[in-house]
Design an enzyme around this catalytic site. Structure first.
Site, PDB file in Angstrom:
ATOM      1  N   SER A 145      38.209  -1.427 104.799  1.00 49.50           N
ATOM      2  CA  SER A 145      37.969  -2.416 103.754  1.00 49.50           C
ATOM      3  C   SER A 145      39.234  -2.591 102.939  1.00 49.50           C
ATOM      4  O   SER A 145      40.096  -1.694 102.910  1.00 49.50           O
ATOM      5  CB  SER A 145      36.827  -1.949 102.830  1.00 49.50           C
ATOM      6  OG  SER A 145      36.743  -2.771 101.682  1.00 49.50           O
ATOM      7  N   TYR A 158      32.952   5.119  98.183  1.00 47.04           N
ATOM      8  CA  TYR A 158      33.349   4.021  99.071  1.00 47.04           C
ATOM      9  C   TYR A 158      34.869   3.933  99.191  1.00 47.04           C
ATOM     10  O   TYR A 158      35.407   3.791 100.297  1.00 47.04           O
ATOM     11  CB  TYR A 158      32.783   2.710  98.540  1.00 47.04           C
ATOM     12  CG  TYR A 158      32.893   1.563  99.520  1.00 47.04           C
ATOM     13  CD1 TYR A 158      32.059   1.503 100.632  1.00 47.04           C
ATOM     14  CD2 TYR A 158      33.811   0.543  99.331  1.00 47.04           C
ATOM     15  CE1 TYR A 158      32.147   0.452 101.533  1.00 47.04           C
ATOM     16  CE2 TYR A 158      33.910  -0.511 100.220  1.00 47.04           C
ATOM     17  CZ  TYR A 158      33.070  -0.558 101.322  1.00 47.04           C
ATOM     18  OH  TYR A 158      33.177  -1.600 102.213  1.00 47.04           O
TER      19      TYR A 158
END
Length: 247
Positions: A145, A158
């Site tokens: 990401s 995350y």
């Protein structure tokens, strides 16, 4: 001749979103695709879409946070088609417990997040790579990401996990390159998946804010990332391994 004719692919989190689009596109180009997802109803619907378009797909219920389920996932692909050429590590299901800083996040939440975000990539490679070697090579694409490159507040799990995916990708590229197995990562930005679309349909001004952050003045859609997956898995990318592509 389709570019993935005779090839076998596993896509984790392949029911919808980036994984769903990747599964459809790989199948469109001739791959036999195993969709591994905890949402088996949505995964079956995606598989039926693939079959209706003339492709080949099967479904397996897989929680990538569990060792035995990853081993079973890879074996399922081998049982169906006898080989493995492509692995797309995409699955992650955030929970409310995933958010927070190092003080707020519980150890259990950290362990669960790392299991799906990082450990799953290690285990998938452990079981997939021997079969790729037997097939003469292969391609692994890890979905990281932009949050693996740029940090956001209150997202410790995350951000740490997606950063680790980049490191895992680079290291595995070194280990498995001599076997003809390429390992790459994609770092998507804001991708409007099916679920995100429902959110932004109710808040178009919020979506416009995100669109304005991109030079092309639009956010991405799952097919944008699926196109990158398809390229990285193809012979056109035969000299590409290790980098992290920001999308």
């Amino acid at each position: 001749m389709k570019k993935f004719a005779g090839k076998v692919a596993i896509v984790t989190g392949g029911a919808a979103g980036i994984g769903g689009a990747s599964a459809r596109l790989l199948a469109e180009h001739g791959a036999s695709v195993l969709i591994a997802d905890i949402n088996t109803a949505e995964a079956q619907a995606n598989a039926e879409t693939i079959r209706a378009r003339g492709g080949t797909a099967e479904v397996t219920s897989t929680n990538v946070g569990r060792h035995e389920e990853i081993a079973a996932m890879v074996q399922t692909a081998i049982d169906h088609w006898g080989r493995l050429d492509i692995l797309v590590n995409n699955a992650f299901s955030p929970t409310d417990e995933s958010d927070g800083d190092a003080i707020a996040v519980s150890e259990d939440a950290w362990d669960a997040g790392m299991a799906t975000l990082v450990k799953a990539h290690f285990l998938a490679a452990k079981y997939a790579v021997p079969h790729m070697r037997a097939s003469g090579g292969g391609s692994i694409v890890n979905i990281s990401s932009v949050h693996g490159l740029l940090m956001a507040p209150q997202k410790l799990i995350y951000e740490a996990g997606k950063s680790a995916v980049i490191g895992v990708t680079k290291q595995m590229a070194i280990d498995f390159g001599p076997d003809g197995i390429r390992v790459n990562a994609i770092c998507p930005g804001h991708i409007v998946t099916e679920r995100q679309k429902e959110r932004w349909d109710a808040n178009p001004s919020g979506l416009r804010y995100f669109e304005d952050q991109y030079p092309v003045r639009r956010t991405g859609v799952p097919l944008d990332i699926a196109n990158a997956v398809s390229f990285l898995c193809s012979d056109e990318a035969s000299f590409i391994t290790g980098p992290c592509a920001r999308r």
